[in-house]
Motif scaffolding. Structure first.
Motif, mmCIF file in Angstrom:
data_model
loop_
_atom_site.group_PDB
_atom_site.id
_atom_site.type_symbol
_atom_site.label_atom_id
_atom_site.label_comp_id
_atom_site.label_asym_id
_atom_site.label_seq_id
_atom_site.Cartn_x
_atom_site.Cartn_y
_atom_site.Cartn_z
ATOM 1 N N ASN A 113 63.504 23.666 101.901
ATOM 2 C CA ASN A 113 62.487 23.338 102.870
ATOM 3 C C ASN A 113 61.117 22.830 102.217
ATOM 4 O O ASN A 113 60.431 22.063 102.752
ATOM 5 N N LEU A 114 60.891 23.683 101.096
ATOM 6 C CA LEU A 114 59.610 23.359 100.328
ATOM 7 C C LEU A 114 59.965 23.800 98.788
ATOM 8 O O LEU A 114 60.419 24.691 98.620
ATOM 9 N N ILE A 115 59.599 22.666 98.070
ATOM 10 C CA ILE A 115 59.819 22.967 96.557
ATOM 11 C C ILE A 115 58.620 22.644 95.987
ATOM 12 O O ILE A 115 57.723 21.611 96.092
ATOM 13 N N ASP A 116 57.941 23.618 95.278
ATOM 14 C CA ASP A 116 56.607 23.598 94.630
ATOM 15 C C ASP A 116 55.482 23.073 95.483
ATOM 16 O O ASP A 116 54.524 22.585 95.257
ATOM 17 N N GLY A 117 55.543 23.566 96.789
ATOM 18 C CA GLY A 117 54.582 23.496 97.769
ATOM 19 C C GLY A 117 54.553 22.124 98.433
ATOM 20 O O GLY A 117 53.660 21.947 99.144
ATOM 21 N N VAL A 118 55.791 21.423 98.132
ATOM 22 C CA VAL A 118 55.839 20.023 98.728
ATOM 23 C C VAL A 118 57.076 20.322 99.818
ATOM 24 O O VAL A 118 58.182 20.453 99.281
ATOM 25 N N PRO A 119 56.708 19.960 101.151
ATOM 26 C CA PRO A 119 58.059 19.895 102.013
ATOM 27 C C PRO A 119 59.080 18.988 101.697
ATOM 28 O O PRO A 119 58.477 17.674 101.352
ATOM 29 N N THR A 120 59.919 19.140 101.656
ATOM 30 C CA THR A 120 61.319 18.243 101.596
ATOM 31 C C THR A 120 61.514 17.502 103.000
ATOM 32 O O THR A 120 60.901 17.946 104.125
ATOM 33 N N ALA A 121 62.454 16.472 103.150
ATOM 34 C CA ALA A 121 62.711 15.963 104.218
ATOM 35 C C ALA A 121 63.469 16.859 105.435
ATOM 36 O O ALA A 121 63.120 16.864 106.490
ATOM 37 N N ALA A 122 64.098 17.827 104.644
ATOM 38 C CA ALA A 122 64.471 18.928 105.633
ATOM 39 C C ALA A 122 63.436 19.790 106.370
ATOM 40 O O ALA A 122 63.460 20.389 107.262
ATOM 41 N N GLY A 123 62.483 20.039 105.331
ATOM 42 C CA GLY A 123 61.461 20.777 105.812
ATOM 43 C C GLY A 123 60.633 20.166 106.723
ATOM 44 O O GLY A 123 60.098 20.811 107.741
ATOM 45 N N TRP A 124 60.435 18.894 106.636
ATOM 46 C CA TRP A 124 59.545 18.206 107.740
ATOM 47 C C TRP A 124 60.374 18.249 108.938
ATOM 48 O O TRP A 124 59.817 18.205 110.151
ATOM 49 N N LEU A 125 61.532 18.120 108.835
ATOM 50 C CA LEU A 125 62.436 17.958 110.195
ATOM 51 C C LEU A 125 62.487 19.141 110.766
ATOM 52 O O LEU A 125 62.310 19.397 112.040
ATOM 53 N N ARG A 126 62.620 20.266 110.121
ATOM 54 C CA ARG A 126 62.615 21.686 110.612
ATOM 55 C C ARG A 126 61.232 22.019 111.297
ATOM 56 O O ARG A 126 61.103 22.628 112.273
ATOM 57 N N TYR A 127 60.114 21.321 110.767
ATOM 58 C CA TYR A 127 58.649 21.501 111.145
ATOM 59 C C TYR A 127 58.689 20.916 112.619
ATOM 60 O O TYR A 127 58.188 21.511 113.574
ATOM 61 N N ALA A 128 59.076 19.694 112.620
ATOM 62 C CA ALA A 128 59.333 18.890 113.977
ATOM 63 C C ALA A 128 60.091 19.504 115.084
ATOM 64 O O ALA A 128 59.750 19.486 116.316
ATOM 65 N N GLU A 129 61.197 20.058 114.537
ATOM 66 C CA GLU A 129 62.105 20.671 115.719
ATOM 67 C C GLU A 129 61.443 21.925 116.164
ATOM 68 O O GLU A 129 61.386 22.097 117.382
ATOM 69 N N GLY A 130 60.626 22.811 115.217
ATOM 70 C CA GLY A 130 60.033 23.901 115.848
ATOM 71 C C GLY A 130 58.911 23.639 116.926
ATOM 72 O O GLY A 130 58.711 24.161 117.895
ATOM 73 N N VAL A 131 58.049 22.363 116.293
ATOM 74 C CA VAL A 131 56.885 22.006 117.415
ATOM 75 C C VAL A 131 57.429 21.399 118.613
ATOM 76 O O VAL A 131 56.887 21.811 119.656
ATOM 77 N N PHE A 132 58.626 20.763 118.586
ATOM 78 C CA PHE A 132 59.221 20.041 119.859
ATOM 79 C C PHE A 132 59.550 21.120 120.602
ATOM 80 O O PHE A 132 59.727 20.895 121.707
#
Length: 167
Positions: A113-132
């Motif tokens: 979800n996060l590589i070297d402090g940068v969110p991956t596409a899966a990380g952004w999707l997981r973030y959006a799912e949680g917010v939603f």
């Protein structure tokens, strides 16, 4: 007094939904005869109830007062307001870019979800799912608030005003 009851219901409904979701997870993880399921579920319910009450009274009461002042207490404003008031704190609190200076990495179930402090596409999707997810809980809370106001007869949009005099 009627709006206070509606606020309590608005806090209780998402709490019950979260607790049922948690209880389902407990039954799928542990043996149904395990007595700690009920102890853990009770603690989870209290935790969710306190968070929900705090959110409803810190964010919901001022929003209701503003909407009432503007004569905009409607089903759609209650649902939209509930969604925004629940999603926004979660979106701010879990913002993935706040870890970029630490250059950390994280994964969940083998997916980075996060590589070297940068969110991956899966990380952004997981973030959006949680917010939603929390936004939907807030929308359900707003709807239950409006329905309770309507049922109690104190909602501003609960009563319809005739367009013409029927006399």
């Amino acid at each position: 007094m009627k709006p206070v009851l509606a606020f309590l219901v608005a806090a209780l409904v998402p709490t019950c939904l979260m607790t049922l979701w948690y209880l389902y997870g407990q039954f799928t993880t542990f043996s149904p005869g395990d007595p700690y399921i009920w102890i853990n579920t009770q603690k989870f319910f209290i935790f969710c109830w306190l968070i929900s009450l705090g959110s409803v009274f810190l964010l919901g009461v001022p929003a209701y007062l503003i909407l009432r002042w503007r004569n905009l207490v409607r089903w759609w404003s209650s649902i939209t307001g509930g969604f925004v008031m629940a999603a926004l704190p979660v979106a701010i609190g879990t913002w993935p870019l706040r870890y970029s200076e630490f250059r950390t990495s994280s994964s969940f179930n083998g997916v980075w979800n996060l590589i070297d402090g940068v969110p991956t596409a899966a990380g952004w999707l997981r973030y959006a799912e949680g917010v939603f997810f929390f936004g939907i809980l807030g929308a359900v809370s707003g709807l239950s608030f409006w329905l309770m106001l309507r049922a109690l007869g104190s909602g501003h949009s609960a009563r319809t005003t005739p367009l013409r005099d029927s006399a």
